[in-house]
Design an enzyme around this catalytic site. Structure first.
Site, mmCIF file in Angstrom:
data_model
loop_
_atom_site.group_PDB
_atom_site.id
_atom_site.type_symbol
_atom_site.label_atom_id
_atom_site.label_comp_id
_atom_site.label_asym_id
_atom_site.label_seq_id
_atom_site.Cartn_x
_atom_site.Cartn_y
_atom_site.Cartn_z
ATOM 1 N N ASP A 16 38.328 30.434 -13.934
ATOM 2 C CA ASP A 16 39.550 29.790 -13.445
ATOM 3 C C ASP A 16 39.430 28.264 -13.479
ATOM 4 O O ASP A 16 38.341 27.709 -13.374
ATOM 5 C CB ASP A 16 39.829 30.273 -12.007
ATOM 6 N N HIS A 33 42.973 25.794 -21.850
ATOM 7 C CA HIS A 33 42.590 27.148 -22.279
ATOM 8 C C HIS A 33 41.751 27.100 -23.553
ATOM 9 O O HIS A 33 40.795 27.866 -23.705
ATOM 10 C CB HIS A 33 43.837 28.008 -22.523
ATOM 11 N N LEU A 127 23.383 43.695 -23.795
ATOM 12 C CA LEU A 127 24.313 43.299 -22.736
ATOM 13 C C LEU A 127 25.651 44.042 -22.845
ATOM 14 O O LEU A 127 26.220 44.152 -23.929
ATOM 15 C CB LEU A 127 24.565 41.791 -22.845
HETATM 16 C C1 IPE Z 1 42.739 34.694 -11.974
HETATM 17 O O1 IPE Z 1 43.148 33.385 -12.062
HETATM 18 C C2 IPE Z 1 42.860 35.361 -13.298
HETATM 19 C C3 IPE Z 1 42.012 34.853 -14.358
HETATM 20 C C4 IPE Z 1 41.113 33.921 -14.260
HETATM 21 C C5 IPE Z 1 42.185 35.486 -15.619
HETATM 22 P P1 IPE Z 1 44.611 32.930 -11.609
HETATM 23 O O2 IPE Z 1 44.679 31.474 -11.816
HETATM 24 O O3 IPE Z 1 45.626 33.748 -12.290
HETATM 25 O O4 IPE Z 1 44.591 33.308 -10.071
HETATM 26 P P2 IPE Z 1 45.571 32.840 -8.914
HETATM 27 O O5 IPE Z 1 46.960 33.123 -9.394
HETATM 28 O O6 IPE Z 1 45.353 31.400 -8.691
HETATM 29 O O7 IPE Z 1 45.180 33.672 -7.730
HETATM 30 C C1 IPE Z 2 42.239 30.387 -15.802
HETATM 31 O O1 IPE Z 2 42.711 29.101 -15.690
HETATM 32 C C2 IPE Z 2 42.710 31.082 -17.042
HETATM 33 C C3 IPE Z 2 43.709 32.107 -16.796
HETATM 34 C C4 IPE Z 2 44.134 32.494 -15.638
HETATM 35 C C5 IPE Z 2 44.280 32.750 -17.953
HETATM 36 P P1 IPE Z 2 44.157 28.775 -15.091
HETATM 37 O O2 IPE Z 2 45.122 28.754 -16.200
HETATM 38 O O3 IPE Z 2 44.495 29.685 -13.987
HETATM 39 O O4 IPE Z 2 43.909 27.313 -14.560
HETATM 40 P P2 IPE Z 2 44.383 26.731 -13.166
HETATM 41 O O5 IPE Z 2 43.884 27.652 -12.097
HETATM 42 O O6 IPE Z 2 45.865 26.689 -13.211
HETATM 43 O O7 IPE Z 2 43.750 25.389 -13.100
HETATM 44 MG MG MG Z 3 44.136 29.628 -12.005
#
Ligand code: IPE
Ligand code: IPE
Ligand code: MG
Length: 253
Positions: A16, A33, A127
């Site tokens: 995240d 991303h 793995l």
């Molecule tokens: C959780 O991250 C899902 C992934 C990392 C794929 P999110 O960014 O979607 O989570 P929330 O919405 O902040 O809880």
């Molecule tokens: C995690 O990064 C990737 C996915 C959830 C797909 P985010 O896109 O949630 O990044 P933040 O949390 O908004 O910074």
């Molecule tokens: Mg996020």
């Protein structure tokens, strides 16, 4: 008492912080991303070298479907790119690759790449690398229960039964669950398998997560004392369950 790192077998990561990382640098979320997906292979490599048995990565949740479609499409493309780029390396390192979640909306070509790689690595003994894509733990549990009911009408479901009907049957329990990005929540990830996982939250945003930090977190696991409900350090949940059963039968006699 600290833990033997040999007990660290399954690590799961909520990758995240991509969007915020990019935002802080005045870039679009998509840029985050792209950078984030670039570092996945180095983390897989570290997991492999460390000798983990399983690494499960949260890449796209059922809830992430609610994001702007342009962002969703980029995440799809990055998965395809990853599969093309890493295929040879995955085969060479005898990694057993799986994707769990609902991938039905992915482009046909990407679904085929996933199928091929799963098929070609299904007997690998290295793995166990699992990507959670279109994944939600509540859905996984509901899908498992429904499948069980269909196959066993009228029968009550047990923990073992549910284990056998999850997306990866008998997936080993998560020992350590890491979330990057600074938020301290589970966001519908592996709710069943992580029931007794150690949790580690790091403020580091995913695109700047390094092998070194990953290794430090893995080593930190050695300082944890897991008790699984007992009053002293315990090696496994199974040990605890057996002790509980002994106690119950003694109480009855
Ligand atoms: C959780 O991250 C899902 C992934 C990392 C794929 P999110 O960014 O979607 O989570 P929330 O919405 O902040 O809880
Ligand atoms: C995690 O990064 C990737 C996915 C959830 C797909 P985010 O896109 O949630 O990044 P933040 O949390 O908004 O910074
Ligand atoms: Mg996020």
């Amino acid at each position: 008492m600290g833990l033997d790192l040999q007990n660290l077998k399954h690590v799961a990561i909520i990758m995240d912080g991509n969007g915020r990382w990019a935002g802080l640098r005045s870039h679009s979320r998509v840029w985050g991303h792209i950078r984030g997906s670039d570092i996945v292979s180095s983390i897989v490599e570290e997991a492999d070298e460390f000798g983990l048995k399983a690494l499960t990565l949260y890449a796209f949740s059922t809830e992430n479907w609610s994001r702007p479609l342009t962002e969703v499409k980029v995440l799809f493309k990055l998965l395809k790119k990853f599969l093309n780029r890493e295929r040879e390396r995955i085969l060479k390192n005898k990694i057993k690759f799986k994707v769990i979640g609902d991938v039905s909306e992915l482009p046909l070509k990407t679904k085929q790449l996933i199928k091929d790689l799963e098929r070609d690595t299904r007997n690998m003994e290295g793995l166990e690398l699992t990507f959670c894509f279109g994944y939600g733990a509540r859905k996984e549990i509901i899908d498992g229960v429904n499948q069980f009911i269909k196959q066993n009408p009228g029968k009550e479901i047990t923990e073992n039964d549910l284990n056998d009907h999850l997306y990866i049957p008998k997936m080993r329990d998560v020992d350590l669950l890491i979330r990057t990005g600074g938020d301290q929540r589970i966001s519908n990830f592996l709710l069943w398998q992580a029931a007794y996982a150690e949790l580690y939250f790091t403020p580091t945003k995913w695109p700047e997560f390094t092998r070194l930090e990953f290794r430090e977190i893995l080593e930190d696991f050695g300082n944890r004392e897991r008790r699984f409900g007992q009053v002293r350090a315990s090696q496994s949940l199974m040990e605890s369950i057996e002790q509980a059963q002994k106690n119950k039968s003694q109480l009855r006699n």
